[in-house]
Scaffold this motif. Structure first.
Motif, PDB file in Angstrom:
ATOM      1  N   ARG A  72       3.607  -9.376   1.119  1.00  0.00           N
ATOM      2  CA  ARG A  72       4.796  -8.605   0.753  1.00  0.00           C
ATOM      3  C   ARG A  72       4.599  -7.100   0.915  1.00  0.00           C
ATOM      4  NH1 ARG A  72       9.820 -11.075  -0.784  1.00  0.00           N
ATOM      5  NH2 ARG A  72       9.347 -13.186  -1.455  1.00  0.00           N
ATOM      6  N   GLY A  73       3.361  -6.655   0.805  1.00  0.00           N
ATOM      7  CA  GLY A  73       3.111  -5.231   0.898  1.00  0.00           C
ATOM      8  C   GLY A  73       1.636  -4.933   1.016  1.00  0.00           C
ATOM      9  N   VAL A  74       1.310  -3.667   1.324  1.00  0.00           N
ATOM     10  CA  VAL A  74      -0.077  -3.265   1.490  1.00  0.00           C
ATOM     11  C   VAL A  74      -0.224  -1.785   1.161  1.00  0.00           C
ATOM     12  CG1 VAL A  74       0.266  -2.751   3.945  1.00  0.00           C
ATOM     13  CG2 VAL A  74      -2.044  -3.235   3.089  1.00  0.00           C
ATOM     14  N   VAL A 125       6.954  -0.218  -6.385  1.00  0.00           N
ATOM     15  CA  VAL A 125       6.464   0.763  -7.344  1.00  0.00           C
ATOM     16  C   VAL A 125       5.836   1.940  -6.609  1.00  0.00           C
ATOM     17  CG1 VAL A 125       4.230  -0.428  -7.519  1.00  0.00           C
ATOM     18  CG2 VAL A 125       4.984   1.087  -9.380  1.00  0.00           C
ATOM     19  N   TYR A 126       5.950   3.119  -7.228  1.00  0.00           N
ATOM     20  CA  TYR A 126       5.335   4.339  -6.694  1.00  0.00           C
ATOM     21  C   TYR A 126       4.991   5.228  -7.872  1.00  0.00           C
ATOM     22  CZ  TYR A 126       4.388   8.232  -3.539  1.00  0.00           C
ATOM     23  OH  TYR A 126       3.773   9.241  -2.839  1.00  0.00           O
ATOM     24  N   ALA A 127       3.986   6.083  -7.707  1.00  0.00           N
ATOM     25  CA  ALA A 127       3.589   6.952  -8.810  1.00  0.00           C
ATOM     26  C   ALA A 127       3.080   8.287  -8.289  1.00  0.00           C
ATOM     27  CB  ALA A 127       2.513   6.281  -9.663  1.00  0.00           C
ATOM     28  N   TYR A 183      -5.418  -2.899  -0.654  1.00  0.00           N
ATOM     29  CA  TYR A 183      -4.719  -3.788  -1.580  1.00  0.00           C
ATOM     30  C   TYR A 183      -3.627  -4.541  -0.831  1.00  0.00           C
ATOM     31  CZ  TYR A 183      -7.014  -0.660  -4.916  1.00  0.00           C
ATOM     32  OH  TYR A 183      -7.949   0.078  -5.610  1.00  0.00           O
ATOM     33  N   ALA A 184      -3.683  -5.863  -0.894  1.00  0.00           N
ATOM     34  CA  ALA A 184      -2.706  -6.694  -0.194  1.00  0.00           C
ATOM     35  C   ALA A 184      -1.912  -7.518  -1.197  1.00  0.00           C
ATOM     36  CB  ALA A 184      -3.405  -7.617   0.798  1.00  0.00           C
ATOM     37  N   TYR A 230       0.771  -0.211  -5.337  1.00  0.00           N
ATOM     38  CA  TYR A 230       0.456   1.199  -5.130  1.00  0.00           C
ATOM     39  C   TYR A 230      -0.799   1.508  -5.924  1.00  0.00           C
ATOM     40  CZ  TYR A 230       0.730   6.259  -4.880  1.00  0.00           C
ATOM     41  OH  TYR A 230       0.438   7.572  -4.641  1.00  0.00           O
ATOM     42  N   ALA A 231      -1.626   2.422  -5.400  1.00  0.00           N
ATOM     43  CA  ALA A 231      -2.866   2.764  -6.091  1.00  0.00           C
ATOM     44  C   ALA A 231      -3.131   4.263  -6.000  1.00  0.00           C
ATOM     45  CB  ALA A 231      -4.041   1.994  -5.491  1.00  0.00           C
ATOM     46  N   ASP A 232      -3.742   4.784  -7.050  1.00  0.00           N
ATOM     47  CA  ASP A 232      -4.129   6.190  -7.109  1.00  0.00           C
ATOM     48  C   ASP A 232      -5.421   6.269  -7.901  1.00  0.00           C
ATOM     49  OD1 ASP A 232      -4.361   8.911  -7.174  1.00  0.00           O
ATOM     50  OD2 ASP A 232      -2.653   9.257  -8.493  1.00  0.00           O
ATOM     51  N   GLY A 233      -6.554   6.338  -7.187  1.00  0.00           N
ATOM     52  CA  GLY A 233      -7.839   6.318  -7.869  1.00  0.00           C
ATOM     53  C   GLY A 233      -8.068   4.998  -8.578  1.00  0.00           C
TER      54      GLY A 233
END
Length: 325
Positions: free
Chosen positions: A77-79, A170-172, A91-92, A128-131
């Motif tokens: 669905r996303g990456v 999602v987004y941050a 991240y998959a 979504y990832a941040d650190g």
């Protein structure tokens, strides 16, 4: 470079979206149905219905990763890819197989699921990832990890104020988290602890939000049948107040005293002119106007900065001394 995930391949434009070149299974993609894309330099990740396509030459050719490489499902669905602990992690988001995490550039994956990490669902619709922080959008909640995806805490309607438990994306940015839900765009300013939900009442074209992105103060919400919603702040601060009036000039000094006579009836010399006192102090500058107040708004606008204070008034002229009589 612009990348467009479509039902018929991955469109790539190098002229700002004016024209596209389409990449398909012929170029190594696992399926022509591309559901998500992420790029960092020459590395392009394409989430397809048949695996995760990874390109290291700007999207010219792809190598496909599947369940044979540890993914929970081939249907993605996303990456997303981000560095944590000095390691690039991929991240998959899979359709029913959990969240695949790779620490070797996408060569192999370890799956995070309901059973081993606390995910609320194994159908992950977006990531979504941040650190160390990883956000996984699922059919039943927004899942948030603070340890690189090892374990997750769920955010729902009941415990955080999400518009819906069905989270599509999602987004941050820092502590601000945007969740695209089936009942509006939910925004948190405290890292996802609590959310405020925005709907058609706030200007969205539809309450079903399929995706979200933010760039500074601008927020873009992709809706189902209602176009793209754009939230733009009013950056104007209030106007500075007018400077205070100058102070009054000081009074002139007193004239000198007549000189005493030295002869019989001689007239004394006139006294010296008195010294002039300093002028009064200038008035204090006016207070700056208040910034644009966004506390009562519900369209995502940000408050503006307060205006600068006005310049203080000039001091009054010094008084002139007068000669003694």
């Amino acid at each position: 470079t612009v990348y467009a995930a479509t039902l018929g391949g991955l469109g790539i434009s190098t002229d700002g979206g004016a024209t596209f070149t389409n990449r398909t299974t012929t170029d190594g993609l696992g399926d022509n149905n591309v559901r998500g894309v992420y790029a960092d330099g020459a590395t392009v990740y394409a989430a397809t219905l048949g695996g995760l396509g990874i390109s290291t030459d700007g999207g010219t050719t792809f190598t496909n990763r599947t369940t044979a490489n540890g993914l929970g499902r081939n249907s993605l669905r996303g990456v997303y890819a981000a560095t944590y602990g000095g390691i690039l992690r991929v991240y998959a988001a899979t359709d029913g197989g959990g969240l695949g995490i790779s620490t070797n550039g996408g060569t192999t994956f370890t799956n995070r699921t309901i059973g081993n990490s606390g995910l609320s669902s194994d159908t992950v619709l977006g990531v979504y990832a941040d650190g160390a922080k990883v956000y996984a959008a699922t059919r039943s909640a927004l899942n948030i990890s603070t340890n690189g995806g090892a374990t997750f805490t769920t955010r729902t309607i009941d415990n955080s104020g999400l518009g819906s438990n069905f989270v599509n994306g999602v987004y941050a940015i820092g502590a601000t988290v945007y969740a695209a839900t089936d009942a509006g765009l939910s925004i948190s300013t405290n890292g996802g602890t609590t959310f405020t939900n925005y709907t058609t009442a706030n200007g969205l074209g539809s309450n079903t939000v399929d995706g979200v992105y933010a760039d500074g103060a601008k927020v873009y919400a992709a809706t189902d049948g209602g176009g793209v919603g754009l939230g733009v702040p009013d950056p104007s601060g209030g106007v500075g107040g007018t400077g205070g009036a100058g102070g009054a000039g000081g009074d002139g000094g007193a004239g000198g005293v007549d000189g005493a006579g030295t002869g019989g009836v001689g007239t004394g010399a006139s006294g010296l002119v008195g010294l002039a006192s300093n002028g009064g102090t200038g008035g204090v500058g006016g207070t700056g106007g208040n910034g644009y107040d966004a506390s009562g708004l519900t369209d995502g606008s940000a408050g503006g900065d307060a205006g600068a204070g006005g310049t203080g008034g000039a001091g009054g002229n010094a008084g002139t001394g007068s000669a003694a009589a």
